[in-house]
Every structure is written in structure tokens, then in C-alpha cells.
Design a protein around this motif. Sequence first.
Motif, PDB file in Angstrom:
ATOM      1  N   GLN A 153       5.194  66.545  66.190  1.00  0.00           N
ATOM      2  CA  GLN A 153       6.643  66.385  66.028  1.00  0.00           C
ATOM      3  C   GLN A 153       6.976  65.658  64.732  1.00  0.00           C
ATOM      4  OE1 GLN A 153       7.799  64.339  69.599  1.00  0.00           O
ATOM      5  NE2 GLN A 153       7.794  66.189  70.842  1.00  0.00           N
ATOM      6  N   MET A 154       6.249  64.599  64.429  1.00  0.00           N
ATOM      7  CA  MET A 154       6.486  63.845  63.180  1.00  0.00           C
ATOM      8  C   MET A 154       6.229  64.732  61.968  1.00  0.00           C
ATOM      9  SD  MET A 154       4.658  60.252  64.025  1.00  0.00           S
ATOM     10  CE  MET A 154       5.613  58.857  64.534  1.00  0.00           C
ATOM     11  N   SER A 155       5.162  65.498  62.036  1.00  0.00           N
ATOM     12  CA  SER A 155       4.818  66.394  60.935  1.00  0.00           C
ATOM     13  C   SER A 155       5.891  67.458  60.738  1.00  0.00           C
ATOM     14  CB  SER A 155       3.469  67.046  61.218  1.00  0.00           C
ATOM     15  OG  SER A 155       3.106  67.920  60.183  1.00  0.00           O
ATOM     16  N   ASP A 156       6.406  67.983  61.849  1.00  0.00           N
ATOM     17  CA  ASP A 156       7.483  68.980  61.767  1.00  0.00           C
ATOM     18  C   ASP A 156       8.735  68.391  61.126  1.00  0.00           C
ATOM     19  OD1 ASP A 156       5.838  70.863  62.933  1.00  0.00           O
ATOM     20  OD2 ASP A 156       6.737  70.685  64.936  1.00  0.00           O
ATOM     21  N   GLN A 157       9.066  67.137  61.456  1.00  0.00           N
ATOM     22  CA  GLN A 157      10.230  66.478  60.862  1.00  0.00           C
ATOM     23  C   GLN A 157      10.047  66.312  59.359  1.00  0.00           C
ATOM     24  OE1 GLN A 157      10.582  62.819  63.045  1.00  0.00           O
ATOM     25  NE2 GLN A 157      11.709  63.759  64.738  1.00  0.00           N
ATOM     26  N   ILE A 158       8.837  65.961  58.957  1.00  0.00           N
ATOM     27  CA  ILE A 158       8.564  65.795  57.525  1.00  0.00           C
ATOM     28  C   ILE A 158       8.660  67.145  56.819  1.00  0.00           C
ATOM     29  CG2 ILE A 158       6.741  65.243  55.857  1.00  0.00           C
ATOM     30  CD1 ILE A 158       5.923  62.962  57.813  1.00  0.00           C
ATOM     31  N   SER A 159       8.131  68.185  57.458  1.00  0.00           N
ATOM     32  CA  SER A 159       8.190  69.530  56.873  1.00  0.00           C
ATOM     33  C   SER A 159       9.624  70.030  56.740  1.00  0.00           C
ATOM     34  CB  SER A 159       7.400  70.509  57.742  1.00  0.00           C
ATOM     35  OG  SER A 159       6.045  70.188  57.725  1.00  0.00           O
ATOM     36  N   SER A 166       9.099  56.119  54.713  1.00  0.00           N
ATOM     37  CA  SER A 166       8.973  55.503  56.040  1.00  0.00           C
ATOM     38  C   SER A 166       8.434  56.502  57.069  1.00  0.00           C
ATOM     39  CB  SER A 166      10.324  54.951  56.502  1.00  0.00           C
ATOM     40  OG  SER A 166      11.279  55.991  56.590  1.00  0.00           O
ATOM     41  N   ASN A 167       8.852  57.753  56.972  1.00  0.00           N
ATOM     42  CA  ASN A 167       8.334  58.779  57.886  1.00  0.00           C
ATOM     43  C   ASN A 167       6.864  59.063  57.629  1.00  0.00           C
ATOM     44  OD1 ASN A 167      10.826  59.030  59.108  1.00  0.00           O
ATOM     45  ND2 ASN A 167      11.421  60.836  57.929  1.00  0.00           N
ATOM     46  N   MET A 168       6.492  59.042  56.365  1.00  0.00           N
ATOM     47  CA  MET A 168       5.094  59.286  56.009  1.00  0.00           C
ATOM     48  C   MET A 168       4.202  58.160  56.542  1.00  0.00           C
ATOM     49  SD  MET A 168       5.269  62.150  54.384  1.00  0.00           S
ATOM     50  CE  MET A 168       3.991  62.440  53.215  1.00  0.00           C
ATOM     51  N   VAL A 169       4.687  56.927  56.437  1.00  0.00           N
ATOM     52  CA  VAL A 169       3.917  55.785  56.942  1.00  0.00           C
ATOM     53  C   VAL A 169       3.780  55.866  58.456  1.00  0.00           C
ATOM     54  CG1 VAL A 169       3.938  53.268  57.209  1.00  0.00           C
ATOM     55  CG2 VAL A 169       4.450  54.288  54.989  1.00  0.00           C
ATOM     56  N   GLN A 170       4.845  56.252  59.141  1.00  0.00           N
ATOM     57  CA  GLN A 170       4.791  56.393  60.602  1.00  0.00           C
ATOM     58  C   GLN A 170       3.812  57.489  61.022  1.00  0.00           C
ATOM     59  OE1 GLN A 170       8.852  56.988  61.795  1.00  0.00           O
ATOM     60  NE2 GLN A 170       9.328  54.799  61.736  1.00  0.00           N
TER      61      GLN A 170
END
Length: 90
Positions: free
Chosen positions: A40-46, A53-57
Motif C-alpha cells: 500500500q505504501m509503495s502504491d501511494q508513492i507510485s 517522509s513517505n519514502m522514510v516510512q
Amino acid sequence: MQNGPSTRSSASAGSSSSWYEAMSRAWGNTLDGQASRITQMSDQISAGGDQPSNMVQLTAASLKMQFMSNNAATSQNSVGQALETLGKRQ
């Protein structure tokens, strides 16, 4: 070792025939959950959320997954070796 109702936990409900299988299933479910969070985090970044901050999370979640995976393997190996030792003594 008997696998009666008293030796099963609620986490092992279903097709588990031993507490070892229940432990394996619990580790699998835990790792699946963490993998889903990472996806899910990866999809948000994509999708354009590539703020630092998202990359660190995402990095932290990935490191947590690595830690959990190493602990799962270690516990599985340790319990497996202990069961093997018990089997040899009987």
C-alpha cells in the motif's frame, strides 16, 4: 504428543493439526499483513506521493518486514530443532 482441544489456540482454528502448524500460520499471517502495508505504501508513492517522509516510512516498514522475517525463520528453526531432539530421545 496429543493434539487435543486444550493444545490449540484460537489462532490455530481450522486445519491446523499441531501447535507448530498454528505457529507457522500465525507467522505467515503476520508477514502477509506487513507485506500488504508495504505494498500500500509503495502504491501511494507510485501514485505521486513521493515525498521524503513517505519514502522514510516505506523504508522503515521494509526494515520491519526484514526483522520480522528473520525472527520467523529463527523461531521456526529453533522449535524444529527442539522437536527433532525430542523425537530422537523417545
